[in-house]
Design an enzyme around this catalytic site. Sequence first.
Site, PDB file in Angstrom:
ATOM      1  N   SER A 138     -28.203 -11.891   8.740  1.00 14.64           N
ATOM      2  CA  SER A 138     -27.837 -10.699   7.966  1.00 14.64           C
ATOM      3  C   SER A 138     -28.794 -10.584   6.780  1.00 14.64           C
ATOM      4  CB  SER A 138     -26.408 -10.854   7.435  1.00 14.64           C
ATOM      5  OG  SER A 138     -26.113  -9.830   6.496  1.00 14.64           O
ATOM      6  N   TYR A 151     -18.918 -15.428   3.642  1.00 14.04           N
ATOM      7  CA  TYR A 151     -19.677 -14.737   4.697  1.00 14.04           C
ATOM      8  C   TYR A 151     -21.177 -14.839   4.417  1.00 14.04           C
ATOM      9  CZ  TYR A 151     -21.596 -11.024   7.626  1.00 14.04           C
ATOM     10  OH  TYR A 151     -22.362 -10.324   8.532  1.00 14.04           O
TER      11      TYR A 151
END
Length: 245
Positions: A138, A151
Amino acid sequence: MKTTGNTILITGGTSGIGLAFAEEFLSLGNTVIICGRRKERLAEIAQKHKEIVTQVCDVAEASDRENLASWVISNYPNVNVLINNAGLQLLTDLTKPVDLNRVNSEINTNVTAPIHLTSLFAQHFSAKKEAAIINISSGLAFVPIAFMPVYCATKAAIHSITLSLRHQLKNTAVKVFEIAPPAVDTELGSDRRADKTQSHGGMPVADFLAEAMDAIKTDKLMAPIAMAKNSYENREAMFDFMNRN
Ligand SMILES: NC(=O)c1ccc[n+]([C@@H]2O[C@H](COP(=O)([O-])OP(=O)(O)OC[C@H]3O[C@@H](n4cnc5c(N)ncnc54)[C@H](OP(=O)(O)O)[C@@H]3O)[C@@H](O)[C@H]2O)c1
């Protein structure tokens, strides 16, 4: 890597990025195996695309990962590509005692599962003439958004592990890719949206897919996509921007 004639296992193929990869690789003439926890979703996808092989699997569970890997290797010995895509995104407030079950489920899904699955396929892949492991990290791996710290840390871990894995496999034909998506309009985080039909914003999946497929075809092993390029290249400078609210 060549994008046809492979046998590809995609974790988390029931929606979003994983499903888009599955449909694209199928259309390019690959054998595609997807997994996810949602049985009904897998059945709907198998109904729509008869050639997609589906397996129910909770990648957060070690025994499920072991069963998946041995089932795939014995039924599809030509398997030569693993896409570690399944992911979970939770909000975590570190200023109060955290629920460790939640934290562990996010870490198990996003980090432990790719580590374990990679290790279960690495030897099988090393014996192939062509193989690849594609990790989906990400843009948040490089610059965290502070309301989802765990996360972001799991994605930073995936970036680090990808570098080490690439080094460990350097004397084999296994190519190790990292695709770092920016915000992409998928179901990610939909559990915290009251209206499930509401978009979470981000770039359309089709636009993301086009850029990601281009990176895969041209062996761009480290591939931050769109906005994620900024985060990758200008880490510290981006932090205030990302956390401006
Ligand atoms: N969308 C974005 O903005 C964005 C940005 C950067 C990175 N990413 C990454 O891209 C990847 C795909 O996410 P997405 O955006 O496509 O989200 P999504 O639409 O929510 O898809 C997530 C997929 O992961 C699967 N999954 C989650 N937990 C699982 C588990 N324990 N076992 C098996 N499968 C599991 C889900 O399947 P089931 O629910 O059926 O199990 C689903 O197929 C993730 O790694 C995510 O972190 C997304």
